[in-house]
Design a protein around this motif. Structure first.
Motif, PDB file in Angstrom:
ATOM      1  N   LEU A 562       5.125 -36.956 -50.317  1.00 35.11           N
ATOM      2  CA  LEU A 562       3.826 -36.173 -50.506  1.00 35.11           C
ATOM      3  C   LEU A 562       2.925 -36.840 -51.108  1.00 35.11           C
ATOM      4  O   LEU A 562       1.505 -36.905 -50.630  1.00 35.11           O
ATOM      5  CB  LEU A 562       4.071 -35.153 -51.923  1.00 35.11           C
ATOM      6  CG  LEU A 562       2.980 -34.342 -52.194  1.00 35.11           C
ATOM      7  CD1 LEU A 562       2.457 -33.405 -51.370  1.00 35.11           C
ATOM      8  CD2 LEU A 562       3.286 -33.615 -53.613  1.00 35.11           C
ATOM      9  N   THR A 563       3.219 -37.861 -51.927  1.00 35.46           N
ATOM     10  CA  THR A 563       2.077 -38.759 -52.461  1.00 35.46           C
ATOM     11  C   THR A 563       1.419 -39.768 -51.550  1.00 35.46           C
ATOM     12  O   THR A 563       0.338 -40.098 -51.316  1.00 35.46           O
ATOM     13  CB  THR A 563       2.419 -39.516 -53.795  1.00 35.46           C
ATOM     14  OG1 THR A 563       2.921 -38.913 -54.812  1.00 35.46           O
ATOM     15  CG2 THR A 563       1.390 -40.530 -54.234  1.00 35.46           C
ATOM     16  N   ALA A 564       2.292 -40.383 -50.704  1.00 35.96           N
ATOM     17  CA  ALA A 564       1.848 -41.130 -49.604  1.00 35.96           C
ATOM     18  C   ALA A 564       1.048 -40.353 -48.521  1.00 35.96           C
ATOM     19  O   ALA A 564       0.172 -41.020 -47.855  1.00 35.96           O
ATOM     20  CB  ALA A 564       2.906 -41.660 -48.956  1.00 35.96           C
ATOM     21  N   LEU A 565       1.431 -39.369 -48.222  1.00 41.26           N
ATOM     22  CA  LEU A 565       0.609 -38.503 -47.111  1.00 41.26           C
ATOM     23  C   LEU A 565      -0.681 -38.071 -47.631  1.00 41.26           C
ATOM     24  O   LEU A 565      -1.503 -37.557 -46.938  1.00 41.26           O
ATOM     25  CB  LEU A 565       1.552 -37.508 -46.464  1.00 41.26           C
ATOM     26  CG  LEU A 565       2.629 -37.688 -45.897  1.00 41.26           C
ATOM     27  CD1 LEU A 565       3.522 -36.566 -45.647  1.00 41.26           C
ATOM     28  CD2 LEU A 565       2.646 -38.211 -44.475  1.00 41.26           C
ATOM     29  N   ALA A 566      -0.827 -37.948 -48.942  1.00 41.14           N
ATOM     30  CA  ALA A 566      -2.090 -37.331 -49.524  1.00 41.14           C
ATOM     31  C   ALA A 566      -3.233 -38.278 -49.031  1.00 41.14           C
ATOM     32  O   ALA A 566      -4.565 -37.657 -49.069  1.00 41.14           O
ATOM     33  CB  ALA A 566      -1.918 -37.414 -51.216  1.00 41.14           C
ATOM     34  N   GLY A 567      -3.063 -39.430 -48.945  1.00 36.01           N
ATOM     35  CA  GLY A 567      -4.221 -40.239 -48.415  1.00 36.01           C
ATOM     36  C   GLY A 567      -4.545 -40.192 -46.837  1.00 36.01           C
ATOM     37  O   GLY A 567      -5.471 -40.606 -46.589  1.00 36.01           O
ATOM     38  N   ARG A 568      -3.788 -39.620 -46.116  1.00 31.50           N
ATOM     39  CA  ARG A 568      -3.875 -39.541 -44.785  1.00 31.50           C
ATOM     40  C   ARG A 568      -4.352 -38.234 -44.120  1.00 31.50           C
ATOM     41  O   ARG A 568      -4.714 -37.896 -43.026  1.00 31.50           O
ATOM     42  CB  ARG A 568      -2.815 -40.167 -43.891  1.00 31.50           C
ATOM     43  CG  ARG A 568      -2.375 -41.689 -44.312  1.00 31.50           C
ATOM     44  CD  ARG A 568      -0.901 -41.976 -44.293  1.00 31.50           C
ATOM     45  NE  ARG A 568      -0.328 -41.484 -42.787  1.00 31.50           N
ATOM     46  CZ  ARG A 568       0.896 -41.515 -42.892  1.00 31.50           C
ATOM     47  NH1 ARG A 568       1.687 -42.015 -43.531  1.00 31.50           N
ATOM     48  NH2 ARG A 568       1.288 -41.248 -41.379  1.00 31.50           N
ATOM     49  N   TYR A 569      -3.892 -37.232 -45.116  1.00 33.30           N
ATOM     50  CA  TYR A 569      -3.950 -35.689 -44.662  1.00 33.30           C
ATOM     51  C   TYR A 569      -4.693 -34.933 -45.611  1.00 33.30           C
ATOM     52  O   TYR A 569      -4.504 -35.267 -46.723  1.00 33.30           O
ATOM     53  CB  TYR A 569      -2.738 -35.163 -44.354  1.00 33.30           C
ATOM     54  CG  TYR A 569      -1.967 -35.813 -43.247  1.00 33.30           C
ATOM     55  CD1 TYR A 569      -2.250 -35.323 -41.708  1.00 33.30           C
ATOM     56  CD2 TYR A 569      -1.105 -36.913 -43.339  1.00 33.30           C
ATOM     57  CE1 TYR A 569      -1.427 -35.812 -40.833  1.00 33.30           C
ATOM     58  CE2 TYR A 569      -0.277 -37.537 -42.198  1.00 33.30           C
ATOM     59  CZ  TYR A 569      -0.462 -36.872 -41.026  1.00 33.30           C
ATOM     60  OH  TYR A 569       0.188 -37.567 -39.823  1.00 33.30           O
ATOM     61  N   PRO A 570      -5.270 -33.605 -45.343  1.00 31.17           N
ATOM     62  CA  PRO A 570      -6.155 -33.071 -46.310  1.00 31.17           C
ATOM     63  C   PRO A 570      -5.004 -32.082 -47.317  1.00 31.17           C
ATOM     64  O   PRO A 570      -5.109 -30.908 -47.167  1.00 31.17           O
ATOM     65  CB  PRO A 570      -6.974 -32.154 -45.370  1.00 31.17           C
ATOM     66  CG  PRO A 570      -6.076 -31.808 -44.264  1.00 31.17           C
ATOM     67  CD  PRO A 570      -5.439 -33.135 -44.031  1.00 31.17           C
TER      68      PRO A 570
END
Length: 720
Positions: A562-570
């Protein structure tokens, strides 16, 4: 009509789009015919037995349940219901079959009655047999059919003559020829008897569940009905006692001998013309196992190979087996990779993570594998390919090549005859799966002979998974955004949608795996499916990292993704929810209780909340024996005898707990104990009991409304 249905109704009515899809393939050794199961349409639950005539390029039904039963409804015995629950079989009609060596005769049970089919002519007939009949299997020569009825192993001629019992239970707790609960539920051994290649003898499992603790499963909605008694081998308690006997058609009986006290689990049995009967037996702690050859004259066994592992030993489909020249085929963790072994020879490298053996030929092995740790990280996760490896070549390591390789990630499976391979392709961009018949040419290539049609419905929504890796551990993920989402629409509330447990893979390169997640996305969520450590990965070390620490590691990986994807997705990290079923339900409960700083609402479906209440083979593989490691069990449970376990500081997050009252796998006591502990602690939660529902939810109305109720709860809980 399909276009008028909502997705939840269509999803439920089609049984997750499985109805009408061809499955369970058998190929004649001369490549003349392919046999399979398929219903007549995408909402028709009744499976038929079909034959595809390769030379004539035509297919025809060999067994139609409507015609064979005269339109009457099926009647299922308790044994058949239990067998279908263990295999998660929710359809009707012909749901399984077995064939003789030439694939000319098939046997199957229908409504507890015994039937055989002439596959060359496409005709079926009933054989007189005492019922209810379970798991009939023809002999290799097609002259006899063995089956189980009333706990006895019986045999009859395919002409309907000479029916007799070869072994009858000595007590009510004994069965001959059936897989005991733990073998069917956790070892993927669904069978309990095996024919000899010359068709005159059978190896038969005798299971006695007298030592197993009794539980009673009641339906509170029907207080006038007596509870159902279930022999359930919970962690730390006794398993069923399993033996093997060799039964001759002439009435002879020979006990098979091995150290059952040290190796009580009968995990696999293989009997082919290439060698003596081959057993794989495991120690209870699953850290040692033996491959045993059986002397059919004396019943004694000799060790062919022994495995040991400091963490645990996995079981794999299709192995052990013999090659035609008598070498042992197995899958083993060697040098940090999961490799295909023939004798002492390793046929694959760390570039592949071998998953299953599909077929052993004269000079090669057909197997399925994912990219291994030594391969370059794929652009996208979720790929599973079919390969063939040669074991008659020179050198220490043979070569291998993909079968039906596609230029994009996909999920493939296969069966084969001589040169004919039935290859199934499931792709991210295409609903359902496509089934091709491929024939090898003299030049080593393969030509497409035909396709077998699927009648499965096309989902009314299109899944658009974005497959990627996330975090320092390269966690496989699928991200789904609402259909038509635009960057200007702003950040989205998040729904984590994992299974997340050992040996369970959700991130696969196949469209239909994500249609439910896409539907949730279309309700206004960014949906994330993440397979953390413990799930099938690129190395054995990835899978075994969860030993003794299921809770912390699998939850940590969800947070990391979740944390890693937060920088790439809204992603709106101020509104994060999670839903799951079974292990996924356990993970959802963990998330709400232990990381309320991250997760704000949870749908907790059929969760394992206290590992002391789950079965032996699964639980003890990961957490050891509860008497030896009580602290490990306490640390990994949601509840203890005193109350909630491992609850973090922070606000109490709302939970919806869902459980089937007829569940005999994860019993409803798990959810009731969680609810009691939450109530005592003042934690807000809702409980949704499902009367008459097991660990599956095949009922159409139940399956549809479960989706709608979950969305309503999540929106209320997140303030949407």
């Amino acid at each position: 009509m399909t276009g008028q249905l909502s997705f939840p109704r269509q999803h439920a009515r089609t049984q997750r789009f499985t109805l009408g899809a061809p499955r369970a393939f058998s190929v004649a050794p001369d490549d003349s015919r392919v046999v399979f199961l398929r219903s007549r349409g995408g909402t028709d639950r009744a499976g038929l037995l079909w034959v595809y005539d390769v030379a004539g390029r035509r297919e025809y039904p060999a067994a139609d349940p409507v015609a064979l039963l005269g339109g009457a409804d099926e009647e299922l015995s308790a044994e058949e219901r239990a067998r279908r629950e263990r295999s998660r079989e929710g359809s009707a009609g012909v749901v399984g079959y077995a064939v003789d060596q030439s694939v000319e005769t098939a046997a199957f049970a229908l409504s507890g009655r015994l039937f055989v089919s002439d596959l060359t002519g496409g005709e079926s007939r009933e054989l007189p047999a005492p019922g209810p009949v379970v798991d009939p299997r023809p002999s290799p020569d097609g002259r006899h059919v063995a089956y189980v009825a009333g706990g006895a192993l019986r045999v009859t001629g395919t002409g309907g003559d000479g029916d007799r019992a070869l072994a009858e239970p000595e007590a009510d707790t004994v069965t001959y020829g059936l897989a005991e609960f733990i073998a069917a539920e956790e070892m993927d051994r669904t069978r309990g008897f095996w024919w000899s290649p010359d068709s005159d003898t059978l190896l038969v499992a005798r299971a006695d569940d007298a030592p197993v603790r009794r539980w009673w499963i009641a339906d509170p909605a029907h207080p006038g009905q007596a509870p159902t008694e279930v022999a359930y081998p919970a962690a730390g308690t006794a398993d069923a006692e399993v033996r093997l006997v060799l039964l001759g058609l002439d009435g002879s009986r020979t006990e098979i001998e091995w150290d059952r006290q040290r190796y009580p689990y009968l995990a696999r049995v293989h009997w082919s013309a290439y060698g003596p009967p081959l057993l794989l037996v495991q120690a209870r702690d699953q850290r040692s196992q033996l491959y045993l050859a059986v002397d059919t004259g004396s019943g004694r066994t000799s060790t062919v190979h022994a495995d040991e592992d400091a963490v645990w030993l996995d079981l794999f489909p299709g192995v052990p087996a013999w090659t035609p020249d008598g070498r042992l085929v197995r899958i083993a963790d060697e040098g940090g990779a999961r490799a295909l072994m023939v004798g002492d020879r390793k046929l694959t490298s760390g570039a592949l993570q071998v998953r299953a053996v599909l077929s052993v030929g004269e000079d090669d092995v057909l197997f399925s594998a994912a990219p291994g740790a030594e391969a370059a990280l794929p652009d996208q996760p979720g790929e599973l390919d079919v390969h063939r490896a040669w074991f008659r070549g020179s050198g220490d390591q043979g070569g291998w090549e993909p079968v039906g390789k596609r230029p994009f990630p996909a999920v493939h499976s296969a069966v084969r005859g001589d040169r004919l391979v039935v290859l199934s392709h499931a792709e991210p961009e295409r609903p359902g799966a496509r089934v091709e018949l491929l024939r090898a040419t003299d030049h080593g290539a393969a030509e497409t002979v035909a396709e077998i049609a699927s009648y499965a419905e096309t989902p009314v929504i299109t899944a658009r998974p974005q497959l990627t890796f996330a975090g320092k551990n390269d966690i496989p993920c699928a991200v789904l955004l609402p259909t038509g989402y635009d960057e200007g629409d702003g950040p989205l509330p998040v729904l984590m949608d994992p299974y997340g447990g050992p040996h369970g893979q959700r991130v696969v390169a196949a469209h239909n795996a994500y249609v439910t997640s896409q539907w949730f996305a279309d309700q206004g969520f960014a949906v994330i499916v993440a397979d953390g450590r413990g799930s099938p990965g690129r190395s054995p070390a990835w899978e075994k990292a969860v030993r003794d620490d299921l809770a912390a590691i699998t939850l940590e990986d969800q947070v990391e993704a979740l944390t890693a994807l937060a920088g790439r997705y809204p992603l709106d990290l101020g509104r994060v929810s999670i839903r799951g079923w079974s292990y996924g339900g356990y993970l959802a409960g963990l998330a709400a209780l232990r990381r309320p700083d991250v997760f704000h609402a949870a749908v907790v479906g059929a969760p394992v909340t206290d590992w002391r209440l789950y079965d032996t083979h699964y639980t003890e593989r990961y957490l050891g024996h509860p008497d030896e490691q009580p602290a490990v069990y306490a640390a990994n449970s949601l509840v203890t005898d005193e109350g909630l376990s491992g609850v973090a500081e922070g606000p109490a997050r709302p939970m919806m707990i869902i459980h089937g009252l007829a569940d005999d796998n994860v019993v409803v006591a798990h959810s009731l104990r969680l609810s009691s502990a939450l109530l005592a602690a003042g934690h807000p939660h809702e409980v949704l009991p499902l009367s008459g529902v097991t660990h599956m939810t095949p009922q159409e109305q139940v399956a549809e409304n479960l989706l709608l109720l979950q969305v309503d709860f999540l929106k209320r809980s997140l303030g949407l």
